[in-house]
Design an enzyme around this catalytic site. Structure first.
Site, PDB file in Angstrom:
ATOM      1  N   TYR A 174      28.038  46.430 -28.754  1.00 14.09           N
ATOM      2  CA  TYR A 174      26.048  46.717 -28.658  1.00 14.09           C
ATOM      3  C   TYR A 174      25.927  45.729 -29.969  1.00 14.09           C
ATOM      4  CZ  TYR A 174      22.821  50.538 -29.984  1.00 14.09           C
ATOM      5  OH  TYR A 174      21.715  51.329 -29.763  1.00 14.09           O
ATOM      6  N   SER A 183      17.677  47.199 -32.325  1.00 16.04           N
ATOM      7  CA  SER A 183      18.275  48.333 -33.704  1.00 16.04           C
ATOM      8  C   SER A 183      19.050  47.933 -34.733  1.00 16.04           C
ATOM      9  CB  SER A 183      19.585  49.199 -32.816  1.00 16.04           C
ATOM     10  OG  SER A 183      20.618  49.937 -33.228  1.00 16.04           O
TER      11      SER A 183
HETATM   12  N1  LIG Z   1      19.535  56.465 -29.889  1.00 18.59           N
HETATM   13  C1  LIG Z   1      19.696  56.149 -31.210  1.00 18.59           C
HETATM   14  O1  LIG Z   1      20.275  56.381 -32.298  1.00 18.59           O
HETATM   15  C2  LIG Z   1      18.994  54.378 -31.791  1.00 18.59           C
HETATM   16  C3  LIG Z   1      18.973  53.303 -32.377  1.00 18.59           C
HETATM   17  C4  LIG Z   1      18.867  52.913 -32.302  1.00 18.59           C
HETATM   18  C5  LIG Z   1      18.545  51.895 -30.669  1.00 18.59           C
HETATM   19  N2  LIG Z   1      18.460  53.008 -29.912  1.00 18.59           N
HETATM   20  C6  LIG Z   1      18.756  52.136 -28.492  1.00 18.59           C
HETATM   21  O2  LIG Z   1      17.093  52.777 -27.775  1.00 18.59           O
HETATM   22  C7  LIG Z   1      16.879  52.563 -26.700  1.00 18.59           C
HETATM   23  C8  LIG Z   1      17.218  54.266 -26.070  1.00 18.59           C
HETATM   24  O3  LIG Z   1      18.272  54.518 -26.381  1.00 18.59           O
HETATM   25  P1  LIG Z   1      17.668  57.006 -25.937  1.00 18.59           P
HETATM   26  O4  LIG Z   1      18.273  56.979 -27.692  1.00 18.59           O
HETATM   27  O5  LIG Z   1      16.317  57.062 -25.705  1.00 18.59           O
HETATM   28  O6  LIG Z   1      19.346  57.028 -25.188  1.00 18.59           O
HETATM   29  P2  LIG Z   1      18.949  57.826 -24.190  1.00 18.59           P
HETATM   30  O7  LIG Z   1      20.322  57.748 -23.218  1.00 18.59           O
HETATM   31  O8  LIG Z   1      18.599  59.373 -24.023  1.00 18.59           O
HETATM   32  O9  LIG Z   1      18.188  56.642 -23.554  1.00 18.59           O
HETATM   33  C9  LIG Z   1      18.382  55.578 -22.581  1.00 18.59           C
HETATM   34  C10 LIG Z   1      17.647  55.090 -20.989  1.00 18.59           C
HETATM   35  O10 LIG Z   1      18.281  54.541 -20.615  1.00 18.59           O
HETATM   36  C11 LIG Z   1      19.010  54.632 -19.798  1.00 18.59           C
HETATM   37  N3  LIG Z   1      19.814  53.667 -19.013  1.00 18.59           N
HETATM   38  C12 LIG Z   1      20.855  53.203 -19.393  1.00 18.59           C
HETATM   39  N4  LIG Z   1      21.698  52.500 -18.754  1.00 18.59           N
HETATM   40  C13 LIG Z   1      20.496  51.799 -17.744  1.00 18.59           C
HETATM   41  C14 LIG Z   1      20.410  50.666 -17.280  1.00 18.59           C
HETATM   42  N5  LIG Z   1      21.821  50.435 -16.729  1.00 18.59           N
HETATM   43  N6  LIG Z   1      19.343  50.375 -15.772  1.00 18.59           N
HETATM   44  C15 LIG Z   1      18.234  51.347 -15.897  1.00 18.59           C
HETATM   45  N7  LIG Z   1      18.011  52.355 -16.841  1.00 18.59           N
HETATM   46  C16 LIG Z   1      19.277  52.335 -17.861  1.00 18.59           C
HETATM   47  C17 LIG Z   1      19.372  55.884 -19.320  1.00 18.59           C
HETATM   48  O11 LIG Z   1      19.670  56.763 -17.669  1.00 18.59           O
HETATM   49  C18 LIG Z   1      18.950  56.526 -20.061  1.00 18.59           C
HETATM   50  O12 LIG Z   1      17.413  57.323 -19.662  1.00 18.59           O
HETATM   51  C19 LIG Z   1      18.775  51.859 -26.109  1.00 18.59           C
HETATM   52  O13 LIG Z   1      18.243  50.739 -26.291  1.00 18.59           O
HETATM   53  C20 LIG Z   1      18.989  52.666 -27.542  1.00 18.59           C
HETATM   54  O14 LIG Z   1      20.455  51.247 -27.566  1.00 18.59           O
HETATM   55  C21 LIG Z   1      19.020  53.952 -29.988  1.00 18.59           C
END
Ligand SMILES: NC(=O)c1ccc[n+]([C@@H]2O[C@H](COP(=O)([O-])OP(=O)(O)OC[C@H]3O[C@@H](n4cnc5c(N)ncnc54)[C@H](O)[C@@H]3O)[C@@H](O)[C@H]2O)c1
Length: 278
Positions: free
Chosen positions: A170, A157
């Site tokens: 985080y 991130s």
């Molecule tokens: N959305 C943002 O603004 C953003 C910004 C920077 C980084 N990220 C990172 O991107 C990645 C994806 O996030 P997203 O935005 O698609 O959110 P999201 O919540 O829609 O997707 C995350 C997925 O990970 C799964 N997950 C969570 N815990 C888990 C576990 N213990 N075991 C297996 N699966 C698990 C969830 O069920 C979900 O399907 C994450 O690592 C997040 O930290 C997101």
């Protein structure tokens, strides 16, 4: 024309929805088969947006198969290394090989540092840091044994490069992901296995599109909305956009895992509309 990852197999965590699903579809469009893992369920300390469901993972399967690619999907928790090992072993047995690993699964929650409960700290580190390590630990032996090299991308991130207030757990986990990436990039280079990390700014998914995150930048507003949050999010990025789309992250990852990036390893790649230079 052959796809950019034609004939390869990619293991993706958090593939039920949002970025994980987008990565699965983008790689499938370019010729890869997919091994997908997702928790499909709640995490006690994460309450500000709804969890992914088994139906979400089934929808990823449907959409990958609609592209005429194969997919093996398992409901598993990245914290459970035995379940993760079984998911990857079963997937490789069925699809025949492993080339690409995307440690994308993660959770997000907002707490002022001194209000953070011990359990919330632990769950965050267990999923966003140990879960990434577990993903690497169970997949790297397959990449080594395959003898064809490989590409691993860890989703960090902008909070893996900068201190972001109200997210100490985080931010600590996402910085830790960079440590995993740099260590493994060195350790597995002799096998031609490349390891990089991506660092998104806000991505248009439920993780940030929820009332608590909208309110983070407007603490005095009793009814924050997406529309009101948009200009505030926009002001955090150098480019004039409030957030990016999941496919923007998928396209950066596709480049990193393709042969076009064959000599790129150990890199922290921001996909952040200039967030980290502002
Ligand atoms: N959305 C943002 O603004 C953003 C910004 C920077 C980084 N990220 C990172 O991107 C990645 C994806 O996030 P997203 O935005 O698609 O959110 P999201 O919540 O829609 O997707 C995350 C997925 O990970 C799964 N997950 C969570 N815990 C888990 C576990 N213990 N075991 C297996 N699966 C698990 C969830 O069920 C979900 O399907 C994450 O690592 C997040 O930290 C997101």
């Amino acid at each position: 024309m052959a796809g950019r990852v034609e004939g390869k197999v990619a293991f993706i965590t958090g593939a039920a929805r949002s970025q994980g699903r987008s990565h699965a579809l983008r790689l499938a469009q370019e010729g890869a088969d997919i091994i997908a893992v997702d928790l499909c369920g709640p995490v006690p300390s994460i309450g500000m947006y709804p969890p992914a469901t088994e139906e979400d993972l089934a929808e990823t399967v449907r959409q990958v198969e609609a592209l005429d690619r194969r997919i093996v999907a398992t409901q598993a928790d990245v914290r459970d290394s035995a379940a993760m090992r079984k998911a990857v072993d079963d997937g490789v047995a069925e699809l025949g090989r492993l080339d690409i690993v995307l440690a994308n699964a993660g959770v997000f929650e907002i707490h002022p540092a001194l209000e953070l409960e011990d359990d919330a700290w632990r769950e965050m580190i267990d999923i966003n840091l140990t879960g990434v390590w577990n993903t690497c630990k169970v997949t790297l032996p397959h990449l080594v044994d395959g003898g064809r090299g490989g590409a691993v991308v860890l989703t960090s991130s902008t909070a893996g490069l900068k201190g972001v207030p109200n997210t100490v757990h985080y931010t600590a986990a996402k910085h830790g992901v960079v440590g995993i990436m740099r260590t493994l990039a060195n350790e597995f280079a002799e096998h031609s296995i490349r390891v990089n990390s991506v660092h998104p700014t806000g991505v248009d998914t439920v993780m940030i599109q929820n009332e608590k995150t909208w309110g983070l930048f407007a603490p005095d507003d009793p009814a924050p909305t997406r529309e009101k949050a948009e200009p505030i999010f926009r002001s955090t990025n150098a480019l004039p956009v409030p957030w990016v789309e999941p496919v923007d992250i998928s396209n950066a990852i596709l480049f990193l895992v393709s042969d076009e990036a064959r000599y790129i390893t150990g890199v922290t790649l921001p996909v952040d509309a200039g967030f980290t230079i502002k």
